[in-house]
Design an enzyme around this catalytic site. Structure first.
Site, PDB file in Angstrom:
ATOM      1  N   HIS A  52       0.852  -1.194   0.000  1.00 14.33           N
ATOM      2  CA  HIS A  52       0.000   0.000   0.000  1.00 14.33           C
ATOM      3  C   HIS A  52       0.879   1.232   0.000  1.00 14.33           C
ATOM      4  CE1 HIS A  52      -3.577   2.398   0.875  1.00 14.33           C
ATOM      5  NE2 HIS A  52      -2.758   3.152   1.575  1.00 14.33           N
TER       6      HIS A  52
ATOM      7  N   ASP B 170     -14.713   3.467   7.132  1.00 14.45           N
ATOM      8  CA  ASP B 170     -13.637   4.348   6.662  1.00 14.45           C
ATOM      9  C   ASP B 170     -14.141   5.277   5.560  1.00 14.45           C
ATOM     10  OD1 ASP B 170     -10.875   5.306   6.329  1.00 14.45           O
ATOM     11  OD2 ASP B 170     -11.096   4.386   4.362  1.00 14.45           O
TER      12      ASP B 170
ATOM     13  N   ARG C 144     -13.644  13.640   7.161  1.00 16.02           N
ATOM     14  CA  ARG C 144     -12.322  14.227   7.451  1.00 16.02           C
ATOM     15  C   ARG C 144     -11.902  15.184   6.335  1.00 16.02           C
ATOM     16  NH1 ARG C 144      -8.743   9.397   7.520  1.00 16.02           N
ATOM     17  NH2 ARG C 144      -7.062  10.866   7.839  1.00 16.02           N
TER      18      ARG C 144
ATOM     19  N   SER D 109      -7.391   4.443   9.129  1.00 13.37           N
ATOM     20  CA  SER D 109      -8.023   4.420   7.808  1.00 13.37           C
ATOM     21  C   SER D 109      -7.319   3.409   6.896  1.00 13.37           C
ATOM     22  CB  SER D 109      -7.946   5.843   7.212  1.00 13.37           C
ATOM     23  OG  SER D 109      -8.237   5.844   5.855  1.00 13.37           O
TER      24      SER D 109
ATOM     25  N   LYS E  36      -8.495  -0.976   6.021  1.00 11.63           N
ATOM     26  CA  LYS E  36      -8.685  -1.527   4.662  1.00 11.63           C
ATOM     27  C   LYS E  36      -7.692  -2.653   4.391  1.00 11.63           C
ATOM     28  CE  LYS E  36      -8.484   2.694   3.251  1.00 11.63           C
ATOM     29  NZ  LYS E  36      -8.563   4.065   2.815  1.00 11.63           N
TER      30      LYS E  36
HETATM   31  N1  URA Z   1      -4.991   7.116   2.592  1.00 11.91           N
HETATM   32  C1  URA Z   1      -6.039   6.547   3.222  1.00 11.91           C
HETATM   33  O1  URA Z   1      -6.570   5.531   2.792  1.00 11.91           O
HETATM   34  N2  URA Z   1      -6.500   7.155   4.346  1.00 11.91           N
HETATM   35  C2  URA Z   1      -5.958   8.257   4.862  1.00 11.91           C
HETATM   36  O2  URA Z   1      -6.411   8.729   5.889  1.00 11.91           O
HETATM   37  C3  URA Z   1      -4.863   8.845   4.178  1.00 11.91           C
HETATM   38  C4  URA Z   1      -4.378   8.239   3.038  1.00 11.91           C
END
Ligand code: URA
Length: 438
Positions: free
Chosen positions: A82, A161, A168, A183, A187
């Site tokens: 990621h 999220d 946010r 966040s 995932k």
């Molecule tokens: N990427 C994400 O998935 N969440 C965040 O809060 C920041 C970057």
């Protein structure tokens, strides 16, 4: 326990219990806690932080709000990577086939771009026919048969999220290390792989401004992933300039084909670093044997063939991978140096914004992307240029956004008299046993 008590508790910097965190996350996700109360709590978290225990509970509450993918039926090692996002970051597109050639499964769920950052899914959709919305069974079938597949995130992956992130985004609460951590990790943990490499970026094109804050975020994410039983590590990498010299959707596919054909540029070295760390994390390789396998996948042409195979399995036209000149690219204009000097700095985010102005990114979620536009950078930080040298090729469609894009690019590249210090691709690696500086 009332909603207001919980907000008041975090407002004065006290640690929330697991029950309080679950109560808030579930209440907001299912609509019993309104936006304004969640916004107040998010701002209190941004200002007062969270302990690792609170961050873990928040991550778990968010991941449990939706489906948790089970990859055990694949019967092998499933790896995931990621990136926290950036400009010209097309690493996934090369990593998936390279890692598949090294004998591990890559079942990747990726995102779309928003604002000035590009998204893997948009880049893949620039390949005619490519389907990023395979059903779960077809996705598993392609992974099993080919070794890798990349699709968009399914709607029910960490829905908490999605709702919290959207809030946010409009309440000034994106830039909080525990919130970013929860966040991303909700995932990652929901998408079911057993080995995870996080690529945490810092610099003008990233969320984290400097290596120290990126290191703090990375350490927190590695701690959470380790508690959750994953093999996990994080690289801290430079996003002070675009990672690929090709920025834009079809252009980034062309840039990836260059790397898979053996071109050794910044993107290649970043992909190599991520691949080696990820393969070593699986326990099947050392860094040295991983390097051999990586090099062999590229030099033998197998990784390029695997990319074409994945594209075909996902209903795309593999000819575009084997003959990237088939991509239709916009009309070319040049940005040239106005004086002699060294490239001392770049505002990577403005190169991304320039591509968005050309039509290659979205200003709003509903914008339709023009795959044919973008830029090819001819310089990187540290390069010496002479007045009139080409800094960048700009590809546009009917002049859309062209003047704004050229102005942004010209201002994004600083030319000075002194050669700047070398910009390393990676700053550090964070494993479960600590930090290794490069
Ligand atoms: N990427 C994400 O998935 N969440 C965040 O809060 C920041 C970057």
């Amino acid at each position: 326990m009332t909603v207001i008590d919980i907000i008041e508790k975090k407002k004065i910097g006290k640690e929330l219990t697991k029950e309080e965190i679950y109560f808030f996350v579930n209440g907001f996700t299912y609509g019993t806690i309104p936006d304004y109360q969640m916004s107040a709590l998010l701002m209190a978290i941004l200002l007062n932080g969270m302990t690792d225990r609170e961050t873990f509970d928040m991550t778990e509450a968010m991941l449990r709000s939706g489906d948790v993918v089970d990859m055990s039926a694949l019967g092998g090692t499933v790896v995931d990577k990621h990136s926290t996002g950036g400009i010209g970051d097309s690493t996934t597109l090369a990593l998936a086939p390279i890692l598949a050639c090294c004998g591990v499964y890559v079942a990747k769920m990726s995102g779309r771009g928003l604002g000035f950052t590009g998204g893997t899914i948009d880049k893949l959709e620039s390949i005619p026919g490519f389907d990023t919305a395979l059903s779960e069974s077809e996705f598993f079938d392609v992974v099993k048969r080919v070794g890798c597949a990349v699709i968009g995130q399914t709607a029910n992956l960490a829905p908490a999220d999605k709702k919290i992130y959207a809030l946010r985004d409009v309440t000034g609460t994106v830039n909080s290390i525990p919130l970013i951590c929860a966040s991303i990790m909700s995932k990652k943990l929901a998408s079911g792989s057993d080995t995870i490499l996080l690529d945490v970026k810092y610099g003008s094109g990233a969320f984290m401004p400097d290596p120290q804050s990126a290191l703090e975020l990375a350490s927190k994410m590695v701690a959470i992933g380790t508690i959750a039983g994953k093999r996990i590590g994080a690289l801290i990498t430079d996003m002070q300039q675009p990672l690929s010299d090709h920025v834009g959707n079809s252009l980034e596919i062309i840039g990836i084909v260059d790397v898979l054909r053996g071109k050794k540029n910044r993107l290649y070295y970043e992909i190599r670093e991520v691949a080696l760390r990820l393969l070593a994390l699986t326990g099947k390789y050392t860094l040295a044997t991983a390097e051999e396998a990586f090099q062999n996948a590229i030099d033998s042409g197998k990784a390029l063939a695997k990319f074409a195979e994945m594209v075909e399995a996902q209903h795309g036209d593999p000819d575009y991978i084997l003959h990237p000149e088939l991509f239709e690219i916009g009309a070319q204009e040049l940005v040239v140096a106005e004086k002699d000097g060294y490239v001392t700095a770049m505002v990577a985010a403005d190169i991304g914004r320039a591509v968005t102005y050309l039509g290659g990114g979205r200003m709003t979620k509903s914008d339709v992307i023009d795959f044919s536009v973008g830029v090819i950078m001819h310089v990187a930080i540290g390069d010496k240029v002479r007045k009139g040298d080409v800094l960048c090729e700009v590809f546009h469609n009917d002049g859309r956004g062209l003047q704004e894009a050229k102005r942004l690019i010209r201002n994004a590249i600083t030319l000075g008299d002194e050669k700047p210090a070398e910009h390393k691709i990676a700053y550090a690696y964070v494993g479960k046993d600590g930090v290794e500086l490069y």
